[in-house]
Write a protein that holds these residues in place. Structure first.
Motif, PDB file in Angstrom:
ATOM      1  N   SER A 216       9.022  -1.623  -5.676  1.00 19.43           N
ATOM      2  CA  SER A 216       8.180  -2.786  -5.977  1.00 19.43           C
ATOM      3  C   SER A 216       8.113  -3.722  -4.776  1.00 19.43           C
ATOM      4  O   SER A 216       7.055  -4.255  -4.448  1.00 19.43           O
ATOM      5  CB  SER A 216       8.685  -3.521  -7.214  1.00 19.43           C
ATOM      6  N   ALA A 217       9.248  -3.929  -4.104  1.00 18.83           N
ATOM      7  CA  ALA A 217       9.253  -4.816  -2.936  1.00 18.83           C
ATOM      8  C   ALA A 217       8.436  -4.220  -1.795  1.00 18.83           C
ATOM      9  O   ALA A 217       7.632  -4.906  -1.156  1.00 18.83           O
ATOM     10  CB  ALA A 217      10.685  -5.070  -2.476  1.00 18.83           C
ATOM     11  N   ASP A 218       8.603  -2.920  -1.543  1.00 18.59           N
ATOM     12  CA  ASP A 218       7.940  -2.333  -0.381  1.00 18.59           C
ATOM     13  C   ASP A 218       6.459  -2.055  -0.636  1.00 18.59           C
ATOM     14  O   ASP A 218       5.627  -2.283   0.247  1.00 18.59           O
ATOM     15  CB  ASP A 218       8.705  -1.093   0.085  1.00 18.59           C
ATOM     16  N   LEU A 219       6.121  -1.608  -1.844  1.00 17.75           N
ATOM     17  CA  LEU A 219       4.693  -1.507  -2.181  1.00 17.75           C
ATOM     18  C   LEU A 219       4.077  -2.907  -2.091  1.00 17.75           C
ATOM     19  O   LEU A 219       2.942  -3.074  -1.641  1.00 17.75           O
ATOM     20  CB  LEU A 219       4.513  -0.912  -3.582  1.00 17.75           C
ATOM     21  N   GLY A 220       4.853  -3.912  -2.502  1.00 20.15           N
ATOM     22  CA  GLY A 220       4.394  -5.304  -2.393  1.00 20.15           C
ATOM     23  C   GLY A 220       3.987  -5.667  -0.964  1.00 20.15           C
ATOM     24  O   GLY A 220       3.010  -6.385  -0.758  1.00 20.15           O
ATOM     25  N   HIS A 221       4.699  -5.145   0.022  1.00 19.89           N
ATOM     26  CA  HIS A 221       4.340  -5.428   1.428  1.00 19.89           C
ATOM     27  C   HIS A 221       2.976  -4.829   1.771  1.00 19.89           C
ATOM     28  O   HIS A 221       2.176  -5.435   2.476  1.00 19.89           O
ATOM     29  CB  HIS A 221       5.396  -4.869   2.377  1.00 19.89           C
ATOM     30  N   ALA A 251      15.775   2.566 -19.533  1.00 16.12           N
ATOM     31  CA  ALA A 251      15.349   1.333 -18.869  1.00 16.12           C
ATOM     32  C   ALA A 251      16.130   1.125 -17.573  1.00 16.12           C
ATOM     33  O   ALA A 251      15.578   0.687 -16.558  1.00 16.12           O
ATOM     34  CB  ALA A 251      15.558   0.134 -19.801  1.00 16.12           C
ATOM     35  N   GLN A 252      17.420   1.473 -17.610  1.00 15.48           N
ATOM     36  CA  GLN A 252      18.223   1.310 -16.392  1.00 15.48           C
ATOM     37  C   GLN A 252      17.760   2.288 -15.306  1.00 15.48           C
ATOM     38  O   GLN A 252      17.640   1.932 -14.139  1.00 15.48           O
ATOM     39  CB  GLN A 252      19.708   1.531 -16.688  1.00 15.48           C
ATOM     40  N   ALA A 253      17.482   3.533 -15.721  1.00 18.94           N
ATOM     41  CA  ALA A 253      16.987   4.527 -14.755  1.00 18.94           C
ATOM     42  C   ALA A 253      15.695   4.028 -14.114  1.00 18.94           C
ATOM     43  O   ALA A 253      15.520   4.089 -12.889  1.00 18.94           O
ATOM     44  CB  ALA A 253      16.763   5.870 -15.449  1.00 18.94           C
ATOM     45  N   LEU A 254      14.798   3.510 -14.956  1.00 19.09           N
ATOM     46  CA  LEU A 254      13.524   3.008 -14.435  1.00 19.09           C
ATOM     47  C   LEU A 254      13.762   1.828 -13.480  1.00 19.09           C
ATOM     48  O   LEU A 254      13.095   1.692 -12.455  1.00 19.09           O
ATOM     49  CB  LEU A 254      12.621   2.569 -15.598  1.00 19.09           C
ATOM     50  N   GLY A 255      14.750   0.987 -13.827  1.00 20.42           N
ATOM     51  CA  GLY A 255      15.104  -0.143 -12.951  1.00 20.42           C
ATOM     52  C   GLY A 255      15.521   0.342 -11.571  1.00 20.42           C
ATOM     53  O   GLY A 255      15.074  -0.191 -10.551  1.00 20.42           O
ATOM     54  N   TYR A 256      16.339   1.384 -11.519  1.00 21.95           N
ATOM     55  CA  TYR A 256      16.739   1.949 -10.216  1.00 21.95           C
ATOM     56  C   TYR A 256      15.520   2.504  -9.484  1.00 21.95           C
ATOM     57  O   TYR A 256      15.367   2.325  -8.283  1.00 21.95           O
ATOM     58  CB  TYR A 256      17.772   3.064 -10.415  1.00 21.95           C
ATOM     59  N   GLY A 257      14.671   3.205 -10.229  1.00 22.33           N
ATOM     60  CA  GLY A 257      13.491   3.809  -9.606  1.00 22.33           C
ATOM     61  C   GLY A 257      12.533   2.779  -9.035  1.00 22.33           C
ATOM     62  O   GLY A 257      11.938   2.990  -7.976  1.00 22.33           O
ATOM     63  N   LEU A 258      12.395   1.667  -9.733  1.00 23.17           N
ATOM     64  CA  LEU A 258      11.423   0.647  -9.304  1.00 23.17           C
ATOM     65  C   LEU A 258      11.997  -0.338  -8.289  1.00 23.17           C
ATOM     66  O   LEU A 258      11.295  -0.815  -7.401  1.00 23.17           O
ATOM     67  CB  LEU A 258      10.937  -0.160 -10.513  1.00 23.17           C
ATOM     68  N   PHE A 259      13.284  -0.660  -8.455  1.00 21.59           N
ATOM     69  CA  PHE A 259      13.828  -1.777  -7.675  1.00 21.59           C
ATOM     70  C   PHE A 259      15.015  -1.411  -6.792  1.00 21.59           C
ATOM     71  O   PHE A 259      15.491  -2.232  -6.022  1.00 21.59           O
ATOM     72  CB  PHE A 259      14.261  -2.907  -8.626  1.00 21.59           C
ATOM     73  N   GLY A 260      15.523  -0.184  -6.938  1.00 19.58           N
ATOM     74  CA  GLY A 260      16.696   0.213  -6.157  1.00 19.58           C
ATOM     75  C   GLY A 260      16.330   0.419  -4.696  1.00 19.58           C
ATOM     76  O   GLY A 260      15.264   0.938  -4.381  1.00 19.58           O
ATOM     77  N   GLY A 261      17.212   0.036  -3.812  1.00 25.62           N
ATOM     78  CA  GLY A 261      16.949   0.180  -2.375  1.00 25.62           C
ATOM     79  C   GLY A 261      17.523   1.481  -1.826  1.00 25.62           C
ATOM     80  O   GLY A 261      18.119   2.278  -2.547  1.00 25.62           O
ATOM     81  N   ASP A 262      17.309   1.677  -0.506  1.00 26.80           N
ATOM     82  CA  ASP A 262      17.971   2.738   0.259  1.00 26.80           C
ATOM     83  C   ASP A 262      17.483   4.157   0.010  1.00 26.80           C
ATOM     84  O   ASP A 262      18.170   5.115   0.359  1.00 26.80           O
ATOM     85  CB  ASP A 262      19.494   2.704   0.022  1.00 26.80           C
ATOM     86  N   GLY A 308      -0.417   2.096 -22.444  1.00 25.30           N
ATOM     87  CA  GLY A 308      -1.473   1.404 -21.709  1.00 25.30           C
ATOM     88  C   GLY A 308      -1.244  -0.096 -21.584  1.00 25.30           C
ATOM     89  O   GLY A 308      -2.116  -0.828 -21.130  1.00 25.30           O
ATOM     90  N   VAL A 309      -0.053  -0.560 -21.981  1.00 22.99           N
ATOM     91  CA  VAL A 309       0.250  -1.999 -21.878  1.00 22.99           C
ATOM     92  C   VAL A 309       0.716  -2.314 -20.461  1.00 22.99           C
ATOM     93  O   VAL A 309       1.603  -1.648 -19.924  1.00 22.99           O
ATOM     94  CB  VAL A 309       1.348  -2.403 -22.894  1.00 22.99           C
ATOM     95  N   ALA A 310       0.100  -3.312 -19.856  1.00 24.15           N
ATOM     96  CA  ALA A 310       0.419  -3.654 -18.461  1.00 24.15           C
ATOM     97  C   ALA A 310       1.315  -4.888 -18.388  1.00 24.15           C
ATOM     98  O   ALA A 310       1.092  -5.871 -19.086  1.00 24.15           O
ATOM     99  CB  ALA A 310      -0.874  -3.889 -17.692  1.00 24.15           C
ATOM    100  N   ASP A 311       2.357  -4.792 -17.561  1.00 23.99           N
ATOM    101  CA  ASP A 311       3.302  -5.888 -17.331  1.00 23.99           C
ATOM    102  C   ASP A 311       3.252  -6.250 -15.862  1.00 23.99           C
ATOM    103  O   ASP A 311       3.274  -5.357 -15.016  1.00 23.99           O
ATOM    104  CB  ASP A 311       4.717  -5.392 -17.634  1.00 23.99           C
ATOM    105  N   ARG A 312       3.216  -7.553 -15.574  1.00 22.00           N
ATOM    106  CA  ARG A 312       3.190  -7.914 -14.161  1.00 22.00           C
ATOM    107  C   ARG A 312       4.590  -7.741 -13.554  1.00 22.00           C
ATOM    108  O   ARG A 312       5.577  -8.195 -14.110  1.00 22.00           O
ATOM    109  CB  ARG A 312       2.724  -9.353 -13.983  1.00 22.00           C
ATOM    110  N   LEU A 313       4.670  -7.063 -12.413  1.00 20.49           N
ATOM    111  CA  LEU A 313       5.958  -6.785 -11.765  1.00 20.49           C
ATOM    112  C   LEU A 313       6.183  -7.753 -10.626  1.00 20.49           C
ATOM    113  O   LEU A 313       5.277  -8.009  -9.833  1.00 20.49           O
ATOM    114  CB  LEU A 313       5.934  -5.385 -11.145  1.00 20.49           C
ATOM    115  N   ALA A 314       7.422  -8.269 -10.538  1.00 21.65           N
ATOM    116  CA  ALA A 314       7.776  -9.060  -9.359  1.00 21.65           C
ATOM    117  C   ALA A 314       7.789  -8.126  -8.161  1.00 21.65           C
ATOM    118  O   ALA A 314       8.267  -7.004  -8.256  1.00 21.65           O
ATOM    119  CB  ALA A 314       9.149  -9.680  -9.556  1.00 21.65           C
ATOM    120  N   MET A 315       7.249  -8.594  -7.050  1.00 18.07           N
ATOM    121  CA  MET A 315       7.218  -7.722  -5.879  1.00 18.07           C
ATOM    122  C   MET A 315       8.490  -7.875  -5.047  1.00 18.07           C
ATOM    123  O   MET A 315       8.608  -7.308  -3.991  1.00 18.07           O
ATOM    124  CB  MET A 315       5.983  -8.032  -5.039  1.00 18.07           C
ATOM    125  N   ARG A 316       9.413  -8.672  -5.514  1.00 14.91           N
ATOM    126  CA  ARG A 316      10.640  -8.858  -4.749  1.00 14.91           C
ATOM    127  C   ARG A 316      11.856  -8.608  -5.626  1.00 14.91           C
ATOM    128  O   ARG A 316      12.685  -9.460  -5.850  1.00 14.91           O
ATOM    129  CB  ARG A 316      10.738 -10.284  -4.210  1.00 14.91           C
TER     130      ARG A 316
END
Ligand code: ADP
Ligand code: MG
Length: 328
Positions: A216-221, A251-262, A308-316
């Motif tokens: 999310s952070a890097d796509l945000g860039h 949900a935790q797996a998705l959290g790592y996939g979306l926001f985990g670094g490295d 099809g429900v959309a949630d706004r994602l923080a880019m950071r």
């Protein structure tokens, strides 16, 4: 340093150049001298790994050497550059021959694999810190940047996301030991930079970045640099079986996939007309490439679930996801 600074440089960090026509002067003088091949410009990047910040204190010296170069090669991959040379600023609290040997082994294993020459550096006493500056060749005016994504482009990632963040979490909770030689630990400590994929994406991708701080952070860039937005699909985020199995919940797996670094995978955008070529590329490189969503003219990053429900994602980063300070 007390134990022969010059002995260290000579013994561990002086290697014959693999590109004599490009590296005119290497380790041993006040500066190195390099020459770009005709028709190419030089892309330069630098990254520091500090002990306890960018890697756990008990990380093996082999892995520190590997990762310090890997994260820089990943920046070359994101530009579509051909990596050519690097310099190394090494600060360490004391000189330990065993440590230095293993560090150099990890560093040069990767350097040889990608044919990059160590051409200079600096060796000092201080808290353990490794800075590598890397240079690579790009065709003049033909390289990847973050700024070319356009509405309608597909968004893609290489490989699988989230494993490195899971490995770090498992280490921190003692479910993984730093001495374990497991595939999961390697995902954190020995990332494989997508150098070839990056080069092949030149002329195909409209924008590209490597994922060091989380998707999310890097796509945000890319979105910020390109002045566009994106919709990505929850179900499309590529995650390993191990990540799904060892995470406490989906949900935790998705959290790592979306926001985990490295992860050091590539995230890139491709115009619809070029999407077919990607399939061939994926097969030729034997590299998984997944379409995770689409660029929109409207700004903002949206995550669309199976209904099809959309949630706004923080880019950071994600509020529920504790910053682990482990990105570069
Ligand atoms: P100077 O005093 O001119 O800065 P140094 O004494 O620091 O030079 O370094 C001597 C030579 O060794 C230089 O060519 C420098 O680039 C190289 N060097 C120093 N440390 C390293 C290192 N860790 N890896 C590779 N080359 C190094
Ligand atoms: Mg010096």
């Amino acid at each position: 340093m007390s134990l022969g600074e010059f002995d260290i440089i000579h013994k561990y960090f002086t290697h014959a150049t693999q590109h004599p026509e490009q590296i005119l002067l290497s380790v041993g003088d006040d500066a190195a001298v390099v020459r770009a091949p005709a028709g190419y410009d030089c892309a330069i990047a630098i990254d520091t790994l500090n002990a306890g910040v960018h890697f756990p204190l008990d990380t093996s010296p082999y892995d520190i050497g590997w990762k310090a170069l890997a994260v820089n090669l990943s920046d070359m991959a994101a530009m579509g550059a051909i990596p050519a040379w690097f310099t190394l600023a090494l600060s360490m609290p004391q000189t330990d021959a065993g440590w230095l040997e293993q560090f150099a082994n990890g560093l040069f294993a990767l350097a040889q694999q990608y044919q990059v020459d160590l051409i200079g550096g600096d060796t000092t006493r201080g808290p353990l810190s490794v800075t590598i500056q890397i240079g690579g060749w790009v065709h003049q005016q033909k390289y990847l940047t973050r700024s070319g994504a356009q509405a309608g482009d597909g968004i893609y990632v290489t490989g699988e996301l989230g494993d490195a963040a899971l490995a770090l979490a498992l280490l921190k909770s003692n479910q993984l030991q730093p001495t374990d030689d497991t595939a999961m630990l390697n995902r954190l400590n020995r990332p494989v930079p997508r150098v070839l994929a990056g080069q092949q994406l030149v002329g195909l991708a409209s924008a590209c970045i490597d994922i060091s701080d989380g998707l999310s952070a890097d796509l945000g860039h890319i979105l910020e640099s390109s002045g566009v937005g994106a919709r990505i699909k929850t179900a499309a985020i590529p995650m390993s079986t191990t990540l799904r199995q060892r995470s406490a919940s989906g949900a935790q797996a998705l959290g790592y996939g979306l926001f985990g670094g490295d992860d050091y995978e590539l995230c890139f955008t491709v115009p619809p007309a070029a999407e077919a070529q990607l399939l061939a590329l994926s097969a030729a490189l034997d590299c998984r490439i997944t379409r995770i969503g689409e660029i929109t003219g409207e700004t903002g990053l949206w995550l669309v679930d199976a209904n099809g429900v959309a949630d706004r994602l923080a880019m950071r980063g994600y509020q529920h996801f504790q910053s682990n300070g482990n990105s570069t």
